[in-house]
Design a protein around this motif. Structure first.
Motif, PDB file in Angstrom:
ATOM      1  N   ASP A  48       0.852  -1.203   0.000  1.00  0.00           N
ATOM      2  CA  ASP A  48       0.000   0.000   0.000  1.00  0.00           C
ATOM      3  C   ASP A  48       0.879   1.241   0.000  1.00  0.00           C
ATOM      4  O   ASP A  48       1.835   1.335   0.777  1.00  0.00           O
ATOM      5  N   TYR A  49       0.530   2.188  -0.861  1.00  0.00           N
ATOM      6  CA  TYR A  49       1.387   3.359  -1.026  1.00  0.00           C
ATOM      7  C   TYR A  49       1.259   4.337   0.144  1.00  0.00           C
ATOM      8  O   TYR A  49       2.177   5.095   0.416  1.00  0.00           O
ATOM      9  N   TYR A  50       0.107   4.324   0.807  1.00  0.00           N
ATOM     10  CA  TYR A  50      -0.103   5.332   1.857  1.00  0.00           C
ATOM     11  C   TYR A  50      -0.977   4.804   2.988  1.00  0.00           C
ATOM     12  O   TYR A  50      -1.643   3.778   2.859  1.00  0.00           O
ATOM     13  N   HIS A 135      -5.153  12.332  -8.102  1.00  0.00           N
ATOM     14  CA  HIS A 135      -6.319  12.634  -8.929  1.00  0.00           C
ATOM     15  C   HIS A 135      -7.335  11.505  -8.846  1.00  0.00           C
ATOM     16  O   HIS A 135      -6.966  10.342  -8.810  1.00  0.00           O
ATOM     17  N   ASN A 137     -10.849   9.388 -10.372  1.00  0.00           N
ATOM     18  CA  ASN A 137     -11.184   8.941 -11.730  1.00  0.00           C
ATOM     19  C   ASN A 137     -12.418   9.670 -12.260  1.00  0.00           C
ATOM     20  O   ASN A 137     -13.152   9.154 -13.073  1.00  0.00           O
TER      21      ASN A 137
ATOM     22  N   LEU B 172      -2.303  -8.796 -12.779  1.00  0.00           N
ATOM     23  CA  LEU B 172      -1.710  -8.160 -11.594  1.00  0.00           C
ATOM     24  C   LEU B 172      -1.543  -6.660 -11.825  1.00  0.00           C
ATOM     25  O   LEU B 172      -1.851  -5.841 -10.945  1.00  0.00           O
ATOM     26  N   LEU B 179      -6.295  -3.907  -5.781  1.00  0.00           N
ATOM     27  CA  LEU B 179      -5.714  -4.756  -4.745  1.00  0.00           C
ATOM     28  C   LEU B 179      -5.017  -3.937  -3.663  1.00  0.00           C
ATOM     29  O   LEU B 179      -5.025  -4.292  -2.497  1.00  0.00           O
ATOM     30  N   TRP B 180      -4.368  -2.846  -4.079  1.00  0.00           N
ATOM     31  CA  TRP B 180      -3.608  -2.031  -3.130  1.00  0.00           C
ATOM     32  C   TRP B 180      -3.986  -0.568  -3.272  1.00  0.00           C
ATOM     33  O   TRP B 180      -4.613  -0.172  -4.239  1.00  0.00           O
ATOM     34  N   ARG B 181      -3.550   0.225  -2.297  1.00  0.00           N
ATOM     35  CA  ARG B 181      -3.745   1.675  -2.380  1.00  0.00           C
ATOM     36  C   ARG B 181      -2.616   2.245  -3.216  1.00  0.00           C
ATOM     37  O   ARG B 181      -1.450   2.055  -2.871  1.00  0.00           O
ATOM     38  N   THR B 182      -2.985   2.929  -4.272  1.00  0.00           N
ATOM     39  CA  THR B 182      -1.963   3.484  -5.162  1.00  0.00           C
ATOM     40  C   THR B 182      -2.217   4.966  -5.388  1.00  0.00           C
ATOM     41  O   THR B 182      -3.343   5.444  -5.229  1.00  0.00           O
ATOM     42  N   HIS B 184      -1.873   6.147  -8.309  1.00  0.00           N
ATOM     43  CA  HIS B 184      -2.589   6.062  -9.587  1.00  0.00           C
ATOM     44  C   HIS B 184      -4.080   5.874  -9.308  1.00  0.00           C
ATOM     45  O   HIS B 184      -4.445   5.085  -8.436  1.00  0.00           O
ATOM     46  N   GLN B 185      -4.907   6.580 -10.072  1.00  0.00           N
ATOM     47  CA  GLN B 185      -6.354   6.457  -9.849  1.00  0.00           C
ATOM     48  C   GLN B 185      -6.867   5.092 -10.289  1.00  0.00           C
ATOM     49  O   GLN B 185      -6.222   4.414 -11.073  1.00  0.00           O
ATOM     50  N   LYS B 186      -8.050   4.745  -9.791  1.00  0.00           N
ATOM     51  CA  LYS B 186      -8.671   3.481 -10.184  1.00  0.00           C
ATOM     52  C   LYS B 186      -9.172   3.576 -11.629  1.00  0.00           C
ATOM     53  O   LYS B 186      -9.196   4.666 -12.204  1.00  0.00           O
ATOM     54  N   ALA B 187      -9.597   2.418 -12.170  1.00  0.00           N
ATOM     55  CA  ALA B 187     -10.082   2.399 -13.549  1.00  0.00           C
ATOM     56  C   ALA B 187     -11.284   3.331 -13.704  1.00  0.00           C
ATOM     57  O   ALA B 187     -12.153   3.371 -12.838  1.00  0.00           O
TER      58      ALA B 187
END
Lengths: 162, 252
Positions: A48-50, A135, A137, B172, B179-182, B184-187
């Motif tokens: 997890d990034y954060y 940002h 979605n 993946l 699966l994880w917190r990123t 990058h935004q979700k789809a």
């Protein structure tokens, strides 16, 4: 000495040969799948990034004086610039964290936008040296009527838990 | 005249056919319309401004890369399971992987530029970006394996196995944002549970980008596969010539 002829092994059928060819592929695929399960099930908190604001001090990896990344919404009317220092409050799930950042975060940083702040907690304030704007979605066209609508929407400053 | 030229002219003056020329022309028209729609017809985003236009290249690029790598695995599977072991499947797999690597690179570069303007940084080691970089490196490895030497059949066999394993990375990469917190935004579109959240022409332009890039991929695949067949033919001729030379030297 035993000189009786050895039994001749029956030649492998085509199906057997094909099966044998696929066994190494199946083993590697299984190993990869097992690796995937380990990564997704057991290393989630590490990948997890954060941490979210409401997890600071509670969740494993988000506690103590260590350097962490915290995600939340920049609270409305909390943004201030004082002597080159940016002060604001990060909010998530009704929990708030005061953030201090040396300089101007730049980019599209503004109130009511989700951000990830890097830093550590010192005397109850999150001392950040890096801000990343997260940002969503949602993509909204920039024109007069939609702009007003979007402004009203962001004014609510809502953010659902992730 | 070089050996390559001889082989090339023996087969054809070009790697194109009447159908591939029509596809090429249609692709050019589609890409021109994408440029117009992306840069002129569609509006800016309320938060990102003109930066949103990068999405019309970034998303189609990674879509084509997923498609290319999936096809690489399918062609490889067909090669391994087919009794005739026709090398055309291996060449299609190789050509598809090469194009996929090119489009992942485009996706990484455009994503990085978008990230600098929106997030404030070119790169972060979150799950989506890291897994995409890993996908890129894996398929560079696949292309390297194809050039290890040996016969065409050895090349085809080992690269087919690698393609079938490498394709497992795609889910993946794609689902890493769930699966994880990123960062990058979700789809935005490809999630069946998410409501489509792109306004007006933004959604249309994105879909048009997917169509145009898919056409471009098909055109590139046809030509690259044919070029690979010619390269193999040249290699065969080189081998024949070397064997003839040795036989002459030995007085046979």
């Amino acid at each position: 000495m035993d000189l009786t002829p050895r039994p001749i092994a029956a030649p492998e059928s085509r199906a057997q040969r094909q099966r044998r060819r696929w066994i190494p592929v199946a083993i590697v695929a299984l190993a990869l799948a097992a690796g995937g399960i380990v990564v997704t099930q057991f290393l989630t908190s590490a990948i997890d990034y954060y941490c979210n604001v409401d997890e600071v001090g509670l969740r494993e990896g988000c506690v103590g004086q260590r350097r962490i990344r915290v995600q939340g919404n920049v609270l409305e009317n909390s943004l201030q610039q004082v002597d080159g220092v940016t002060l604001f409050a990060l909010s998530f799930n009704d929990k708030t964290l005061q953030v201090r950042y040396q300089g101007d975060p730049g980019g599209v940083f503004q109130e009511c936008i989700p951000v990830v702040a890097h830093g550590r907690i010192i005397n109850g304030i999150f001392d950040s040296d890096r801000i990343e704007v997260k940002h969503t979605n949602q993509y909204v066209e920039k024109n007069k009527s939609r702009f007003d609508e979007a402004t009203n929407e962001t004014a609510a400053c809502s953010q659902s838990p992730e | 005249m070089t050996t390559f030229q001889t082989a090339f002219e023996a087969k054809s003056k070009t790697t194109g056919t009447a159908a591939s020329k029509k596809l090429g022309a249609a692709t050019i028209v589609a890409v021109i319309f994408l440029v117009l729609s992306g840069l002129i017809f569609s509006a800016e985003d309320v938060v990102q401004g003109s930066t949103v236009r990068i999405m019309y290249v970034h998303v189609p690029s990674i879509w084509v890369a997923y498609l290319a790598f999936a096809l690489t695995a399918i062609f490889s599977g067909v090669y391994l399971s087919n009794r005739s072991r026709s090398l055309i499947w291996d060449r299609l797999a190789g050509a598809s992987a090469e194009i996929g690597v090119l489009f992942v690179a485009v996706s990484l570069v455009t994503g990085s530029l978008w990230g600098r303007l929106t997030w404030g940084t070119f790169w972060v080691w979150d799950a989506r970006l890291t897994s995409t970089a890993f996908l890129f490196i894996t398929y560079i490895g696949y292309l390297a394996v194809r050039r290890l030497g040996g016969t065409f059949r050895q090349r085809a066999r080992r690269s087919s196995v690698m393609a079938l394993l490498s394709v497992l990375e795609i889910p993946l990469v794609h689902f890493s944002v769930n699966l994880w917190r990123t960062l990058h935004q979700k789809a935005s579109v490809a999630d069946p549970n998410a409501k489509v959240s792109l306004d007006g022409l933004m959604l249309f332009t994105l879909f048009w980008g997917l169509i145009s890039f898919t056409m471009l991929f098909a055109w590139l695949l046809v030509h690259r596969q044919r070029l690979m067949a010619l390269e193999d033919a040249v290699q065969d001729r080189g081998l024949d010539r070397a064997i003839q030379q040795r036989r002459t030297e030995a007085g046979l």
